[in-house]
Each structure stands twice: as C-alpha cells, then as structure tokens.
Motif scaffolding. Structure first.
Motif, PDB file in Angstrom:
ATOM      1  N   UNK A  24       0.832  -1.202   0.000  1.00 41.59           N
ATOM      2  CA  UNK A  24       0.000   0.000   0.000  1.00 41.59           C
ATOM      3  C   UNK A  24       0.871   1.258   0.000  1.00 41.59           C
ATOM      4  N   UNK A  25       1.865   1.295   0.884  1.00 42.35           N
ATOM      5  CA  UNK A  25       2.740   2.471   0.969  1.00 42.35           C
ATOM      6  C   UNK A  25       3.558   2.641  -0.314  1.00 42.35           C
ATOM      7  N   UNK A  26       4.021   1.538  -0.895  1.00 41.32           N
ATOM      8  CA  UNK A  26       4.747   1.632  -2.170  1.00 41.32           C
ATOM      9  C   UNK A  26       3.822   2.136  -3.280  1.00 41.32           C
ATOM     10  N   UNK A  27       2.554   1.702  -3.261  1.00 44.56           N
ATOM     11  CA  UNK A  27       1.583   2.190  -4.242  1.00 44.56           C
ATOM     12  C   UNK A  27       1.387   3.689  -4.135  1.00 44.56           C
ATOM     13  N   UNK A  28       1.356   4.204  -2.918  1.00 47.04           N
ATOM     14  CA  UNK A  28       1.230   5.646  -2.717  1.00 47.04           C
ATOM     15  C   UNK A  28       2.503   6.359  -3.194  1.00 47.04           C
ATOM     16  N   UNK A  29       3.648   5.809  -2.823  1.00 49.28           N
ATOM     17  CA  UNK A  29       4.931   6.401  -3.215  1.00 49.28           C
ATOM     18  C   UNK A  29       5.086   6.448  -4.734  1.00 49.28           C
ATOM     19  N   UNK A  30       4.653   5.386  -5.404  1.00 52.49           N
ATOM     20  CA  UNK A  30       4.780   5.283  -6.865  1.00 52.49           C
ATOM     21  C   UNK A  30       3.651   5.975  -7.621  1.00 52.49           C
ATOM     22  N   UNK A  41      -1.926  20.018   2.231  1.00 45.35           N
ATOM     23  CA  UNK A  41      -2.239  21.132   3.127  1.00 45.35           C
ATOM     24  C   UNK A  41      -1.041  21.520   3.983  1.00 45.35           C
ATOM     25  N   UNK A  42      -0.226  20.535   4.359  1.00 38.91           N
ATOM     26  CA  UNK A  42       0.915  20.808   5.240  1.00 38.91           C
ATOM     27  C   UNK A  42       2.259  20.750   4.514  1.00 38.91           C
ATOM     28  N   UNK A  43       2.208  20.645   3.180  1.00 47.99           N
ATOM     29  CA  UNK A  43       3.401  20.737   2.335  1.00 47.99           C
ATOM     30  C   UNK A  43       4.457  19.680   2.654  1.00 47.99           C
ATOM     31  N   UNK A  44       4.045  18.406   2.593  1.00 42.86           N
ATOM     32  CA  UNK A  44       5.025  17.323   2.707  1.00 42.86           C
ATOM     33  C   UNK A  44       4.623  16.186   1.773  1.00 42.86           C
ATOM     34  N   UNK A  45       5.590  15.359   1.409  1.00 46.10           N
ATOM     35  CA  UNK A  45       5.363  14.279   0.458  1.00 46.10           C
ATOM     36  C   UNK A  45       6.331  13.144   0.752  1.00 46.10           C
ATOM     37  N   UNK A  46       5.995  11.969   0.244  1.00 46.84           N
ATOM     38  CA  UNK A  46       6.854  10.800   0.456  1.00 46.84           C
ATOM     39  C   UNK A  46       8.176  10.953  -0.289  1.00 46.84           C
ATOM     40  N   UNK A  47       9.236  10.651   0.400  1.00 49.82           N
ATOM     41  CA  UNK A  47      10.580  10.688  -0.164  1.00 49.82           C
ATOM     42  C   UNK A  47      11.150   9.282  -0.327  1.00 49.82           C
ATOM     43  N   UNK A  48      10.801   8.373   0.607  1.00 47.61           N
ATOM     44  CA  UNK A  48      11.321   6.999   0.557  1.00 47.61           C
ATOM     45  C   UNK A  48      10.384   6.071   1.322  1.00 47.61           C
ATOM     46  N   UNK A  49      10.253   4.842   0.815  1.00 48.23           N
ATOM     47  CA  UNK A  49       9.451   3.805   1.471  1.00 48.23           C
ATOM     48  C   UNK A  49      10.202   2.495   1.333  1.00 48.23           C
ATOM     49  N   UNK A  51      10.556  -1.513   3.777  1.00 45.80           N
ATOM     50  CA  UNK A  51      10.012  -2.218   4.933  1.00 45.80           C
ATOM     51  C   UNK A  51      10.635  -1.682   6.219  1.00 45.80           C
ATOM     52  N   UNK A  52       9.778  -1.202   7.114  1.00 43.31           N
ATOM     53  CA  UNK A  52      10.223  -0.705   8.408  1.00 43.31           C
ATOM     54  C   UNK A  52      10.729   0.727   8.416  1.00 43.31           C
ATOM     55  N   UNK A  53      10.652   1.425   7.292  1.00 42.78           N
ATOM     56  CA  UNK A  53      11.191   2.792   7.224  1.00 42.78           C
ATOM     57  C   UNK A  53      10.431   3.618   6.192  1.00 42.78           C
ATOM     58  N   UNK A  54      10.043   4.833   6.595  1.00 38.64           N
ATOM     59  CA  UNK A  54       9.389   5.774   5.691  1.00 38.64           C
ATOM     60  C   UNK A  54       9.988   7.159   5.932  1.00 38.64           C
ATOM     61  N   UNK A  55      10.220   7.889   4.845  1.00 40.19           N
ATOM     62  CA  UNK A  55      10.750   9.252   4.939  1.00 40.19           C
ATOM     63  C   UNK A  55       9.818  10.191   4.179  1.00 40.19           C
ATOM     64  N   UNK A  56       9.474  11.296   4.817  1.00 39.07           N
ATOM     65  CA  UNK A  56       8.745  12.377   4.163  1.00 39.07           C
ATOM     66  C   UNK A  56       9.686  13.558   4.018  1.00 39.07           C
ATOM     67  N   UNK A  57       9.492  14.346   2.969  1.00 31.95           N
ATOM     68  CA  UNK A  57      10.223  15.595   2.752  1.00 31.95           C
ATOM     69  C   UNK A  57       9.185  16.705   2.774  1.00 31.95           C
ATOM     70  N   UNK A  58       9.521  17.825   3.334  1.00 32.77           N
ATOM     71  CA  UNK A  58       8.575  18.935   3.385  1.00 32.77           C
ATOM     72  C   UNK A  58       9.238  20.215   3.831  1.00 32.77           C
ATOM     73  N   UNK A  59       8.446  21.261   3.914  1.00 29.99           N
ATOM     74  CA  UNK A  59       8.937  22.558   4.388  1.00 29.99           C
ATOM     75  C   UNK A  59       7.754  23.318   4.978  1.00 29.99           C
ATOM     76  N   UNK A  60       7.887  23.771   6.223  1.00 30.68           N
ATOM     77  CA  UNK A  60       6.801  24.541   6.810  1.00 30.68           C
ATOM     78  C   UNK A  60       6.656  25.899   6.122  1.00 30.68           C
ATOM     79  N   UNK A  61       5.400  26.301   5.952  1.00 29.03           N
ATOM     80  CA  UNK A  61       5.079  27.573   5.300  1.00 29.03           C
ATOM     81  C   UNK A  61       4.561  28.567   6.349  1.00 29.03           C
ATOM     82  N   UNK A  62       4.382  29.798   5.951  1.00 24.18           N
ATOM     83  CA  UNK A  62       3.824  30.793   6.863  1.00 24.18           C
ATOM     84  C   UNK A  62       2.493  30.336   7.434  1.00 24.18           C
TER      85      UNK A  62
END
Length: 161
Positions: A24-30, A41-49, A51-62
């Motif tokens: 499921x997570x790979x399907x979202x990532x791909x 809404x919070x400006x983040x997205x999947x960077x890596x998926x 087994x046992x590890x997930x990374x999001x990349x993002x940046x807070x906005x005003x």
C-alpha cells in the motif's frame, strides 16, 4: 505521490486490506494510490518507502505558523505521526490495519519557515498487536535535528474478536 482531491479518490477499505501495508505504501509512493489531502495542506510528500522505514520531505510555510510567527508544534507532530505510523504500516500484513494509539514529540529547536526537512520513521518493533517506531525531523541540507518522537500503534485484523 499525488494527493486525493475528493473522498472517492482515496483507497477504499477493501483496496487497503487487499494488500500488505508495504505494498500500500509503495503504491502511494509510486503514484498508483492517492495520498491523503493533509500532505498537500501541510506541504510534505513521500521521499522513501521500504520495509520498516518511511521518509517524508517537506517545508513549513507561513500558514503553519503559531501566533508568535514560528512553526506550530502541530506541524512537527503531524510530520512525526505520519512518518512513524507509516513506517509501522509497512510491517502490517495483508488484511490487517493499524492506527496510532499514542505518540510523543520532543521539539529540539525551531524550524525556520521554508526550511526543507526530512521526517524519518523507523520501526523498532512490529508484533501481532502492536507496532513501535521512532522518528526524527532533520534539515534536508545540513542534517540538523529539529525534533524527535516515538509512537505506539495498534495492529488489528478487522472483524476479529
């Protein structure tokens, strides 16, 4: 990763439980499965998926600021809850689901607005009924630690008693 714009674009419960959490997570990532609207809404997205590890990349906005003009603690909490719980999701078997029972956030220092970060969740334990993970938010460029966290999730088979 693309984000659902309407409720019918989100995966159905049947679709979710027809595959393992990792699939499921790979399907979202791909981009085969829509991501949740909160990511946009919070400006983040999947960077890596994996087994046992997930990374999001993002940046807070005003728009993520508190009344003092710094990043609201809820932004840290949302990113940590997302990366840690999704890491647990990668260990959930086909036909099972999970949800966060509790999570803890330790804010180490303020993230300057517009600073690109990585939020990494790593599973420490995934058993028959619980998953435990730790998380960290670091600067994408300098690796500086901005926050850490931990979570406990419940893993369950729908309809089981």
């Amino acid at each position: 990763m693309y984000v659902a714009e309407t409720p019918d674009q989100l995966a159905s419960f049947e679709e979710l439980t027809s595959m393992s959490g990792l699939d499921f997570m790979l399907g979202m990532f791909e981009g085969r499965i829509a991501g949740p609207p909160i990511a946009e809404a919070m400006n983040y997205w999947l960077e890596a998926v994996e087994e046992g590890r997930v990374v999001f990349r993002g940046a807070p906005q005003f728009r993520d600021s508190n009344p003092m003009g710094s990043v609201h603690g809820g932004w840290y909490g949302t990113l940590l809850d997302s990366c840690m719980a999704c890491a647990v999701m990668t260990r959930v078997p086909k036909g099972w689901v999970y949800t966060t029972l509790e999570y803890k956030v330790n804010i180490v220092r303020p993230i300057p607005l517009e600073t690109e970060i990585l939020a990494e969740g790593v599973v420490q334990h995934a058993g028959r009924s619980t998953g435990i993970a730790r998380g960290e938010i670091v600067g994408a460029e300098d690796g500086r630690v901005y926050a850490t966290g931990s979570t406990t999730c419940i893993i369950l088979k729908p309809g089981a008693r």
